[in-house]
Structure formats: structure tokens, C-alpha cells
Motif scaffolding. Structure first.
Motif, short mmCIF file in Angstrom:
data_model
loop_
_atom_site.label_atom_id
_atom_site.label_comp_id
_atom_site.label_asym_id
_atom_site.label_seq_id
_atom_site.Cartn_x
_atom_site.Cartn_y
_atom_site.Cartn_z
N ALA A 30 0.83 -1.20 0.00
CA ALA A 30 0.00 0.00 0.00
C ALA A 30 0.87 1.25 0.00
O ALA A 30 0.51 2.28 -0.58
CB ALA A 30 -0.92 -0.01 1.21
N ALA A 31 2.04 1.18 0.64
CA ALA A 31 2.94 2.33 0.66
C ALA A 31 3.53 2.61 -0.71
O ALA A 31 3.58 3.76 -1.16
CB ALA A 31 4.04 2.11 1.69
N THR A 32 4.02 1.56 -1.39
CA THR A 32 4.62 1.79 -2.71
C THR A 32 3.58 2.23 -3.73
O THR A 32 3.89 3.00 -4.64
CB THR A 32 5.35 0.54 -3.23
N ALA A 33 2.34 1.75 -3.58
CA ALA A 33 1.30 2.08 -4.55
C ALA A 33 0.67 3.44 -4.29
O ALA A 33 0.43 4.21 -5.23
CB ALA A 33 0.22 0.99 -4.53
N TYR A 34 0.40 3.76 -3.01
CA TYR A 34 -0.39 4.94 -2.71
C TYR A 34 0.40 6.10 -2.10
O TYR A 34 -0.04 7.25 -2.21
CB TYR A 34 -1.51 4.56 -1.73
N ILE A 35 1.52 5.83 -1.44
CA ILE A 35 2.23 6.90 -0.73
C ILE A 35 3.49 7.35 -1.46
O ILE A 35 3.73 8.55 -1.62
CB ILE A 35 2.58 6.47 0.71
N HIS A 36 4.32 6.41 -1.90
CA HIS A 36 5.57 6.81 -2.55
C HIS A 36 5.35 7.81 -3.70
O HIS A 36 6.11 8.79 -3.80
CB HIS A 36 6.31 5.58 -3.06
N PRO A 37 4.34 7.63 -4.55
CA PRO A 37 4.18 8.58 -5.68
C PRO A 37 3.72 9.96 -5.26
O PRO A 37 3.80 10.90 -6.06
CB PRO A 37 3.13 7.89 -6.56
N ILE A 38 3.22 10.14 -4.01
CA ILE A 38 2.63 11.43 -3.64
C ILE A 38 3.32 12.06 -2.43
O ILE A 38 2.78 12.99 -1.83
CB ILE A 38 1.13 11.26 -3.34
N ARG A 39 4.49 11.57 -2.08
CA ARG A 39 5.17 12.09 -0.88
C ARG A 39 5.37 13.61 -0.94
O ARG A 39 5.44 14.28 0.10
CB ARG A 39 6.54 11.43 -0.72
N SER A 40 5.46 14.16 -2.13
CA SER A 40 5.76 15.59 -2.26
C SER A 40 4.53 16.48 -2.14
O SER A 40 4.66 17.71 -2.19
CB SER A 40 6.45 15.86 -3.61
N ARG A 41 3.35 15.90 -1.99
CA ARG A 41 2.16 16.75 -1.84
C ARG A 41 2.30 17.62 -0.59
O ARG A 41 2.51 17.13 0.51
CB ARG A 41 0.89 15.90 -1.76
N LYS A 42 2.11 18.91 -0.78
CA LYS A 42 2.31 19.85 0.32
C LYS A 42 1.22 19.75 1.38
O LYS A 42 1.43 20.21 2.52
CB LYS A 42 2.40 21.26 -0.22
N ASN A 43 0.07 19.18 1.03
CA ASN A 43 -1.02 19.08 2.00
C ASN A 43 -1.02 17.73 2.72
O ASN A 43 -1.97 17.41 3.42
CB ASN A 43 -2.37 19.31 1.32
N LEU A 44 0.05 16.95 2.57
CA LEU A 44 0.20 15.68 3.29
C LEU A 44 1.42 15.76 4.20
O LEU A 44 2.53 16.05 3.74
CB LEU A 44 0.37 14.51 2.32
N ARG A 45 1.20 15.48 5.47
CA ARG A 45 2.30 15.37 6.41
C ARG A 45 2.34 13.95 6.96
O ARG A 45 1.31 13.43 7.40
CB ARG A 45 2.16 16.37 7.56
N ILE A 46 3.49 13.34 6.94
CA ILE A 46 3.66 11.97 7.43
C ILE A 46 4.55 12.00 8.67
O ILE A 46 5.66 12.53 8.63
CB ILE A 46 4.28 11.06 6.35
N GLU A 47 4.02 11.46 9.75
CA GLU A 47 4.80 11.31 10.98
C GLU A 47 5.08 9.83 11.19
O GLU A 47 4.16 9.06 11.50
CB GLU A 47 4.01 11.86 12.18
N LYS A 48 6.34 9.43 10.97
CA LYS A 48 6.75 8.04 11.20
C LYS A 48 7.30 7.88 12.61
O LYS A 48 7.70 8.85 13.24
CB LYS A 48 7.81 7.63 10.16
N GLU A 49 7.32 6.61 13.05
CA GLU A 49 7.83 6.28 14.38
C GLU A 49 7.19 7.17 15.46
O GLU A 49 7.86 7.71 16.34
CB GLU A 49 9.37 6.37 14.39
N ALA A 50 5.89 7.30 15.34
CA ALA A 50 5.09 8.11 16.26
C ALA A 50 3.97 7.24 16.82
O ALA A 50 3.24 6.60 16.06
CB ALA A 50 4.52 9.33 15.55
N MET A 51 3.81 7.22 18.12
CA MET A 51 2.86 6.34 18.80
C MET A 51 1.66 7.14 19.28
O MET A 51 1.78 8.03 20.13
CB MET A 51 3.54 5.68 20.00
N VAL A 52 0.48 6.84 18.73
CA VAL A 52 -0.75 7.51 19.17
C VAL A 52 -1.21 6.89 20.49
O VAL A 52 -1.36 5.68 20.60
CB VAL A 52 -1.85 7.39 18.10
N ASP A 53 -1.44 7.76 21.47
CA ASP A 53 -1.87 7.30 22.79
C ASP A 53 -3.39 7.31 22.94
O ASP A 53 -3.96 6.45 23.61
CB ASP A 53 -1.27 8.18 23.89
N ARG A 54 -4.04 8.31 22.33
CA ARG A 54 -5.49 8.38 22.49
C ARG A 54 -6.06 9.38 21.50
O ARG A 54 -5.35 10.25 20.97
CB ARG A 54 -5.87 8.78 23.91
N VAL A 55 -7.37 9.25 21.29
CA VAL A 55 -8.14 10.23 20.53
C VAL A 55 -8.69 11.26 21.51
O VAL A 55 -9.08 10.92 22.64
CB VAL A 55 -9.30 9.55 19.77
#
Length: 531
Positions: free
Chosen positions: A198-223
Motif C-alpha cells: 500500500a505504501a509503494t502504490a499509494y504513498i511513494h508517488p505522492i510524498r511531495s504533496r504539500k497538503n500531506l504530512r507523514i509522521e513516522k515512528e510516532a505512537m498515538v496514545d489516544r483520541v
């Protein structure tokens, strides 16, 4: 530290990657995609034959394990879940299986989810794929995900198909097409020798979109909630606690183990469980973490009388040579998952659709990819397609890093064991056919001496394992007891959805990556239509 977005997507797995791509496509919406794991740029992920290394070595996995399973003689079992960009699509076996049309019609008829019939899901299956066999009434030709009908890399694959036909089973033109039943090619999410996640198909081609921010190695604790509405999430990265807020929606795509865990940690779940953890109740939702189910499988293995299997691929120096060829050319035994032929059968004529999947593996390997025996041999994996048994995911601590208790309750319903026992007998008939006479050696496992019902049952209990397709823990439905509605919206609050396999009301007939991608493609339209 605060940030503001239109949408926050939790989990960059199969569904999360689809959502991040589609929600940012117009350029109108600011999207935050949060992933607990690292990037996916690694040999073990990209090289198809190395998937067992990616899955089992711990680098890209959550490290979950089940509680002791009563009906598996008290054994525990690993519950591999991807913790990496692409999620489990970056560590799975790359089998692309839509499931049987009756699975989706059952969602519509039995669960009242009229918008999830096969007829209404098919356009989204077609939309997501570019199929190597070309577009037709059932297959897509211009989608985001490259799907390949494999070229058989071992003569054993053709011999297995011939054996199935000799045993009286049909040869299917396309098991992802008009009719799943029968034996044929096992479609792969592999393209030009590389994994398609899913990453190679949907994310790799659009990483440069300015309205997308990706936070890796980040742990969500709660909503985070305020006045009955979802406001954002709290997460940790690099030792810092951060908050991100959304103007429109938070969408959980953390998977069938972590999505119910996050709901509970956020105050949505069974009231008694929340009270025991000291968590304030936002919504009393008793079914959160219930309805857990999974495909299970085991293998029958044979020694081979001829040196035509892929078993040398598991040993040095052949293993190194295969790796070098793949690195240089993306060809050879490293460029396939080796699961190239598949069969879908009914173990009795009273069934209306297949209940068992068989896959030939032209080598003798353990689940971690190591060699079972230093001989030429092959095995056939048998998977139960529609298990009856149900289990639970139970949060044990308010610490988001602590694993939940996972209890699948495998084989609790006697019908599951009955069908698995019969699939041993059916498979032995196929493997005894003339087309395999030239290479078939003695049965290594369970061994021909295992014949009675009790003996076969004990073999199954000792060897049955997860196929790593958990689903159902945030069930979708039209009834008030369901966790989410037909559009993935969490009941009792606004601005919160769950979009991943946890909302499946029942498991589909086969590997669940393709249905999860389809579901995300379908529900992202609902998200955008609501704005």
C-alpha cells in the motif's frame, strides 16, 4: 506542541495509505498520516521471496502473541502485524485474493449492509488495480495497485494443477474473476520483481504533496474529544508528547488489534472494562474488541523424488546467489513469493461456496522461512476460509505500548475442526494423483500413519497456525450494538471513523489485503461526499 489539519489518519497500513492518497488528491484538505513504525525501504520488504524475514524478525512487526489457546493444546501463537510504512501489506505474502462474491452479498443480506453487496464492491476492486491480464468485466486495467498473474517458476506448480484436475476439480480461468471456485493462478501484488505494498502504490508517488504530512515512528496514545465531538489525537515522538487537531475527522486505520485498543484507551468500549482501567467513559460500546476471528492453516508435506523443488533456495550458497540476482536484475527465485497456484474447494457438496483454500509451496519451509529438512520436498498449505470461532482483544493497561490480550479461541466451534479434518482427506486424494507420481516421495507430515479422526485432529491441534488475517473487532453493522455504521462512523460520537479490517462483519474467503484496500477506496468516497 499542537498542529491543525482537516483529517488525521492513524496507521499507514493498507487502508491508511489509501485514505492519505485520496484525501489529499484535490489539494483542498490538509492530512496528517501517523505511523508507529519506520520507513519501508528495506531489502526484506522489497524482495518478494524475503517476506518471511520481514514478517518474523521483529524489525517491522508489533511483536504480538496470543494468549494460550485452549483448543490448540494450550499453545500460544505469534500474531504478526506490520509496524512499518505500508503496515501488514509490507510484510505479508503478497497473495491478492478478493474473496468470494457470496462473502459480500452476505454482508448485505445477513448483516443488512446493503451498500456492501458484491455488485457494489466490484467497481472499487476494479478501480484499485492494474491487472497484468488486462481489464475486463471483472478486472481493472488502470488502478493504483499492480496485480500480477504469476508465471510458474517451478514444474511442481503445473503438476499440482494437473493433479487437482485429475481429482475432479475445475481449472479456474481467474479465481479473482467471475467465479472463485477451482484451481488456478494465485495473483500476486508483485510488479517487475518487487513487492507492491500500500505504501509503494499509494504513498511513494505522492510524498511531495504539500497538503500531506507523514509522521513516522510516532505512537498515538489516544483520541481527543470535547463536547461529544472528536477533536484530534495525542501522540508521542522522539520522547515528546504532541497533540494534533482536526477540523473534520480522525480516521483510525490501525488494524484489527490496534484500532479497538485505541478506542478503549480513548474511552470508547465496554463500560466495565473502561472502569477497570480507570478510563472515563465516552461511549459505552460493548462490542469493541469482540468478534475477533482469523483464518487458520496447516501444511501437508512430502519428500520429492526428483531435484525439481526450490528447497536449495533456503541454504547457502544458493540463497546468496538468489539474493544477488534479485538485487542486480529483480529476477529469479527472489522475485516471487512461490505461492503461485491456488485452489478453492468445498469439503462437502452441501456447501454453496468453497470453504478451503489450498496453496502449493515448492519447498519445505517453516513459517519463519527456515528449512524444514535438508531434502527436496514440497508442501501444500490448507486454509479454512470461513471459521466459526470467535475471540477477543482486551486492553490490559492504559500504557499504549503494552500489548493487549489476544485470544482467538481457535477451534472453539466444533465445525471448524470437522472441516479441517475433511480437508486433510481431500488434499491427500489430490496429492495421490498420477501427475505427481514422478516426483512424489513419502508424506513427511503428518505422515501416512496418521489416519483416524482422532489422529488427524491431534495433528491439526499441534500444527494449526494463524494465517495472520485478524478482523472483526470493530464490527460494522446497522444495529445499535455494532461499533461502527455502514460508513465506518463510530457510534456515539461525531468526527471519528474506523476504516480497516477490524470493521469486517465477517471474514472474506481468502487473504484479506485486497478486500481491505477495496473497503478503503469505497469509504474514502463516503468521507469526501460528506464534506
Amino acid at each position: 506542541m499542537t498542529q491543525e489539519f482537516d483529517y488525521i489518519v492513524v496507521g499507514a497500513g493498507s487502508a491508511g495509505c489509501v485514505l492519505a492518497n485520496r484525501l489529499t488528491a484535490s489539494g483542498k484538505h490538509r492530512v496528517l498520516l501517523i505511523e508507529a513504525g519506520p520507513d519501508d525501504n528495506h531489502l526484506f520488504i522489497n524482495m518478494p521471496a524475503a517476506f518471511t524475514q520481514a514478517m518474523t524478525k521483529g524489525r517491522f512487526d508489533w511483536g504480538y502473541e496470543t494468549e494460550p489457546e485452549q483448543h490448540l493444546n494450550g499453545r500460544t501463537a505469534p500474531c504478526y502485524r506490520g509496524r512499518v510504512m505500508g503496515g501488514s501489506s509490507s510484510i505479508n505474502a503478497m497473495s491478492f485474493v478478493r474473496g468470494h462474491r457470496a462473502d459480500f452479498d452476505a454482508w448485505a443480506l445477513e448483516h443488512g449492509l446493503e451498500d456492501w453487496s458484491y455488485e457494489k464492491c466490484l467497481p472499487y476492486f476494479k478501480k484499485l488495480e492494474t491487472f497484468s491480464g488486462g481489464a475486463n468485466d471483472y478486472r481493472g486495467g488502470s488502478g493504483t495497485v499492480n496485480v500480477t498473474a504469476p508465471k510458474l517458476s517451478s514444474p511442481l506448480q503445473s503438476m499440482f494443477l494437473a493433479a487437482a484436475e485429475q481429482a475432479g476439480y475445475p481449472i479456474a480461468k481467474d479465481t479473482n474473476g467471475e467465479d472463485q471456485e477451482g484451481f488456478g493462478l494465485n495473483d500476486q501484488t508483485i510488479h517487475k520483481g518487487r513487492r507492491v505494498s500500500a505504501a509503494t502504490a499509494y504513498i511513494h508517488p505522492i510524498r511531495s504533496r504539500k497538503n500531506l504530512r507523514i509522521e513516522k515512528e510516532a505512537m498515538v496514545d489516544r483520541v481527543l474529544f470535547a463536547d461529544g465531538r472528536t477533536r484530534g489525537v495525542e501522540y508521542r515522538k522522539n520522547g515528546q508528547t504532541k497533540q494534533a487537531f482536526c477540523a473534520k475527522e480522525v480516521i483510525l486505520s490501525a488494524g484489527s488489534i490496534n484500532s479497538p485498543k485505541l478506542l478503549v484507551l480513548s474511552g470508547i468500549g465496554p463500560a466495565k472494562q473502561l472502569a477497570s482501567l480507570g478510563i472515563d467513559v465516552v461511549v459505552d460500546s460493548p462490542e469493541v474488541g469482540q468478534n475477533l476471528h482469523d483464518h487458520v492453516d496447516f501444511s501437508i508435506s512430502h519428500k520429492a523424488n526428483q531435484p525439481i523443488t526450490v528447497s536449495p533456495a533456503l541454504r547457502f550458497p544458493k540463497k546468496a546467489i538468489i539474493g544477488i540476482e534479485w538485487i542486480l536484475r529483480k529476477t529469479g527465485w527472489g522475485a516471487t513469493n512461490h505461492f503461485e497456484t491456488v485452489g478453492y474447494i468445498r469439503t462437502n457438496d452441501e456447501l454453496s461456496q468453497p470453504n478451503v483454500q489450498y496453496v502449493l509451496v515448492p519447498l519445505l519451509a517453516k513459517p519463519d522461512g527456515s528449512s524444514k529438512a535438508r531434502v527436496h520436498g514440497f508442501q501444500v498449505t490448507a486454509m479454512l476460509l470461513r471459521p466459526r470461532s470467535r475471540g477477543t482483544v482486551t486492553v490490559q493497561s492504559t500504557d499504549s505500548e503494552r500489548p493487549p490480550a489476544i485470544h482467538y479461541n481457535y477451534l472453539a466451534r466444533t465445525g471448524d475442526l470437522d472441516e479441517l479434518r475433511e480437508c486433510v482427506r481431500k488434499l491427500r486424494v489430490i496429492l495421490a494423483q498420477p501427475s505427481l507420481d514422478a516426483c512424489r516421495g513419502p508424506e513427511l507430515s503428518p505422515g501416512i500413519e496418521v489416519q483416524t479422526d482422532d489422529e488427524i485432529d491431534e495433528f491439526i491441534r499441534q500444527n494449526l497456525k494463524s494465517t495472520y488475517h485478524p478482523c472483526g473487532t470493530c464490527r460494522m453493522g446497522i444495529d445499535d450494538a455494532s461499533v461502527v455504521d455502514a460508513e465506518g462512523r463510530v457510534r456515539g460520537v461525531s468526527g471519528l471513523r474506523v476504516v480497516d479490517a477490524s470493521i469486517f462483519p465477517s471474514v472474506t474467503s481468502g487473504n484479506i489485503n485486497a478486500p481491505t484496500l477495496m473497503m478503503a477506496e469505497k469509504l474514502v468516497d463516503k468521507v469526501l461526499d460528506g464534506q
